[in-house]
Write a protein that holds these residues in place. Structure first.
Motif: not given
Ligand SMILES: Nc1ncnc2c1ncn2[C@@H]1O[C@H](COP(=O)(O)OP(=O)(O)OP(=O)(O)O)[C@@H](O)[C@H]1O
Ligand SMILES: [Mg+2]
Length: 218
Positions: A11, A20, A40-41, A43-46, A90
């Motif tokens: 990103f 990520v 958390s963070g 990258g699961k949602t990513t 989510q």
């Molecule tokens: N559009 C974006 N721009 C910049 N950074 C981003 C963007 N989307 C996500 N991130 C960053 O990417 C990382 C992964 O985000 P993601 O949402 O995939 O985490 P996650 O594992 O789903 O977390 P959670 O368990 O909190 O839902 C985070 O550090 C977040 O800040």
């Protein structure tokens, strides 16, 4: 069914590039289930957004059912999302002005349906019954609890009889009993219909039930 190799997602923010996912390999066989876990963070949602053709990867290959997501244009991605995929977000993303039943039927609006609307309505009622919302068909999301909204969103994700279901923390907002109901439904649909299922979860007991645990934190 799902084959991800050397996937990178960056990103770009004004001050830095956030890396990520760095060279991720991930696969799920057709009809199998995988639980994606990690802090958390991590990258699961990513990852789920990339699998759902909602976020183009920076590099790498993402093949689902023989189709390369990374190479799809907007139109192809929209068709793929509507016809092949069920996505449980989510946050539930229900439309507030529509009833529960109407929300579950929204994927139909994209068209290309071969069955009658009555058949779809019948399946919608059955799905809502299975998630314990049989008595809530004509309620609007504002009249539901958080957990009920999430359960309605699960029914909506399944209405198209997708081949692949991607669910981001589907039980995160639910108490033990309704969480179990949603997990039961997802796992039953996976087994009955041969659906390929990817579930992101913090809940280790759910992850173990789903199996095929993939830890992004490692
Ligand atoms: N559009 C974006 N721009 C910049 N950074 C981003 C963007 N989307 C996500 N991130 C960053 O990417 C990382 C992964 O985000 P993601 O949402 O995939 O985490 P996650 O594992 O789903 O977390 P959670 O368990 O909190 O839902 C985070 O550090 C977040 O800040
Ligand atoms: Mg997330």
């Amino acid at each position: 069914m799902i084959s991800v190799s050397d996937l990178c997602v960056n990103f770009e923010t004004p001050s830095e590039v956030v890396e990520v996912l760095k060279g991720l390999d991930f696969s799920v066989e057709e009809g199998a289930a995988s639980a994606v876990v990690g802090p958390s963070g991590s990258g699961k949602t990513t990852l789920l957004n990339v699998l759902g053709a909602l976020l183009p990867p920076t590099s790498g290959s993402v093949v689902i059912g023989g189709e390369d997501i990374a190479k799809m244009n907007e139109k192809e991605a929209a068709r793929f999302r509507n016809q092949e995929l069920g996505f449980v977000f989510q946050q539930h993303h229900l439309l507030p002005q529509l009833t529960v039943m109407e929300n579950v039927l929204t994927p139909r609006l994209a068209g290309g349906w071969s069955e009658s609307e009555d058949e779809t309505r019948k399946r919608a009622s059955e799905l809502l019954e299975r998630v314990g919302l049989g008595q809530r068909l004509n309620h609007r999301p504002g009249e539901l609890s958080g957990g009920e909204k999430q359960r309605a969103a699960v029914a909506r994700a399944l209405i198209n009889q997708p081949r692949v279901v991607l669910a981001d923390e589907p039980t995160g907002a639910l108490d033990g009993e309704s969480g179990t109901k949603v997990a039961d439904l997802l796992l039953e649909i996976q087994k009955e219909n041969g659906v390929t299922l990817v579930v992101v979860t913090h809940d280790l007991s759910l992850a173990e039930r789903v199996g095929g645990v993939f830890d992004l934190g490692k």
